[in-house]
Design a protein around this motif. Sequence first.
Motif, PDB file in Angstrom:
ATOM      1  N   ARG A 166       0.835  -1.208   0.000  1.00  0.00           N
ATOM      2  CA  ARG A 166       0.000   0.000   0.000  1.00  0.00           C
ATOM      3  C   ARG A 166       0.864   1.249   0.000  1.00  0.00           C
ATOM      4  NH1 ARG A 166      -5.419  -0.680   2.203  1.00  0.00           N
ATOM      5  NH2 ARG A 166      -5.173   1.287   3.289  1.00  0.00           N
ATOM      6  N   GLY A 167       1.921   1.247   0.794  1.00  0.00           N
ATOM      7  CA  GLY A 167       2.807   2.396   0.860  1.00  0.00           C
ATOM      8  C   GLY A 167       3.508   2.656  -0.459  1.00  0.00           C
ATOM      9  N   LEU A 202       3.118   5.969   6.639  1.00  0.00           N
ATOM     10  CA  LEU A 202       2.336   5.671   7.830  1.00  0.00           C
ATOM     11  C   LEU A 202       2.000   4.184   7.884  1.00  0.00           C
ATOM     12  CD1 LEU A 202      -0.153   8.679   7.804  1.00  0.00           C
ATOM     13  CD2 LEU A 202       1.974   8.439   9.103  1.00  0.00           C
ATOM     14  N   ARG A 203       1.666   3.726   9.074  1.00  0.00           N
ATOM     15  CA  ARG A 203       1.281   2.325   9.216  1.00  0.00           C
ATOM     16  C   ARG A 203      -0.054   2.068   8.533  1.00  0.00           C
ATOM     17  NH1 ARG A 203       1.332   0.941  15.339  1.00  0.00           N
ATOM     18  NH2 ARG A 203      -0.020   2.731  15.228  1.00  0.00           N
ATOM     19  N   ASP A 246      -3.100   5.038   6.930  1.00  0.00           N
ATOM     20  CA  ASP A 246      -2.766   5.590   5.620  1.00  0.00           C
ATOM     21  C   ASP A 246      -3.992   5.993   4.805  1.00  0.00           C
ATOM     22  OD1 ASP A 246      -3.744   3.063   5.094  1.00  0.00           O
ATOM     23  OD2 ASP A 246      -2.028   2.404   3.915  1.00  0.00           O
ATOM     24  N   GLY A 247      -5.168   5.924   5.396  1.00  0.00           N
ATOM     25  CA  GLY A 247      -6.414   6.227   4.680  1.00  0.00           C
ATOM     26  C   GLY A 247      -6.477   7.642   4.139  1.00  0.00           C
ATOM     27  N   GLU A 260      -2.650  -5.488   2.976  1.00  0.00           N
ATOM     28  CA  GLU A 260      -1.190  -5.432   2.831  1.00  0.00           C
ATOM     29  C   GLU A 260      -0.626  -6.788   2.444  1.00  0.00           C
ATOM     30  OE1 GLU A 260       2.500  -4.131   2.414  1.00  0.00           O
ATOM     31  OE2 GLU A 260       0.765  -2.872   2.712  1.00  0.00           O
ATOM     32  N   PHE A 261      -1.100  -7.819   3.090  1.00  0.00           N
ATOM     33  CA  PHE A 261      -0.619  -9.158   2.783  1.00  0.00           C
ATOM     34  C   PHE A 261      -1.815 -10.043   2.490  1.00  0.00           C
ATOM     35  CE2 PHE A 261       2.556  -7.355   5.631  1.00  0.00           C
ATOM     36  CZ  PHE A 261       3.662  -7.450   4.805  1.00  0.00           C
ATOM     37  N   SER A 262      -1.860 -10.592   1.284  1.00  0.00           N
ATOM     38  CA  SER A 262      -2.929 -11.506   0.905  1.00  0.00           C
ATOM     39  C   SER A 262      -2.362 -12.924   0.968  1.00  0.00           C
ATOM     40  CB  SER A 262      -3.426 -11.199  -0.509  1.00  0.00           C
ATOM     41  OG  SER A 262      -3.937  -9.922  -0.566  1.00  0.00           O
ATOM     42  N   VAL A 263      -2.529 -13.537   2.087  1.00  0.00           N
ATOM     43  CA  VAL A 263      -2.008 -14.874   2.273  1.00  0.00           C
ATOM     44  C   VAL A 263      -3.185 -15.837   2.250  1.00  0.00           C
ATOM     45  CG1 VAL A 263      -0.717 -16.383   3.824  1.00  0.00           C
ATOM     46  CG2 VAL A 263      -0.151 -13.957   3.675  1.00  0.00           C
ATOM     47  N   PRO A 264      -3.134 -16.849   1.400  1.00  0.00           N
ATOM     48  CA  PRO A 264      -4.248 -17.805   1.371  1.00  0.00           C
ATOM     49  C   PRO A 264      -4.299 -18.581   2.681  1.00  0.00           C
ATOM     50  CG  PRO A 264      -2.468 -18.557  -0.034  1.00  0.00           C
ATOM     51  CD  PRO A 264      -2.095 -17.187   0.448  1.00  0.00           C
TER      52      PRO A 264
END
Length: 148
Positions: free
Chosen positions: A16-17, A74-75, A79-80, A132-136
């Motif tokens: 995202r960052g 930002l975290r 970050d919105g 941020e992380f798309s982990v199945p």
Amino acid sequence: MRTAAARWLRRHLGRRGQFLLILGIGKICWGVGFIVTPQQDPAGLSLLTDRCSLASWAWLWIIAGAVTATCAFLRIGRDGLGFYAALLPPSVWAVAYFSAVLTGEYARGGFVALWYLTSHVGVIMWASTVPEFSVPSPPRRARKGTAP
């Protein structure tokens, strides 16, 4: 040394960052372009230029780009604001182009407005929902029991 800095920045920013940083830099460049080489008669933007100069509207792109790029650091979850700031300039430009179509000033403005809405607004809205992380999820383990 350069690659270590790039790896650190990539790890620190996350997906995202990275997106926000690239988007922010692009918006700043777009705004600076309007100031450095001003257009005499920008087709379809009279809704904006009737209120103030195009150079003044360019600052909308620059400020929104700076906020967007800053929010990249930002975290996640904080970050919105960067995504909201990124939405503002293309939305304003899309409204101006749609207005130009409705008033008959710029017939092509509808296509330009749709371009802003899809390639800018739509992509930003989609990216804001990407985790941020798309982990199945892990595969289900077989249960112990009686098997035939």
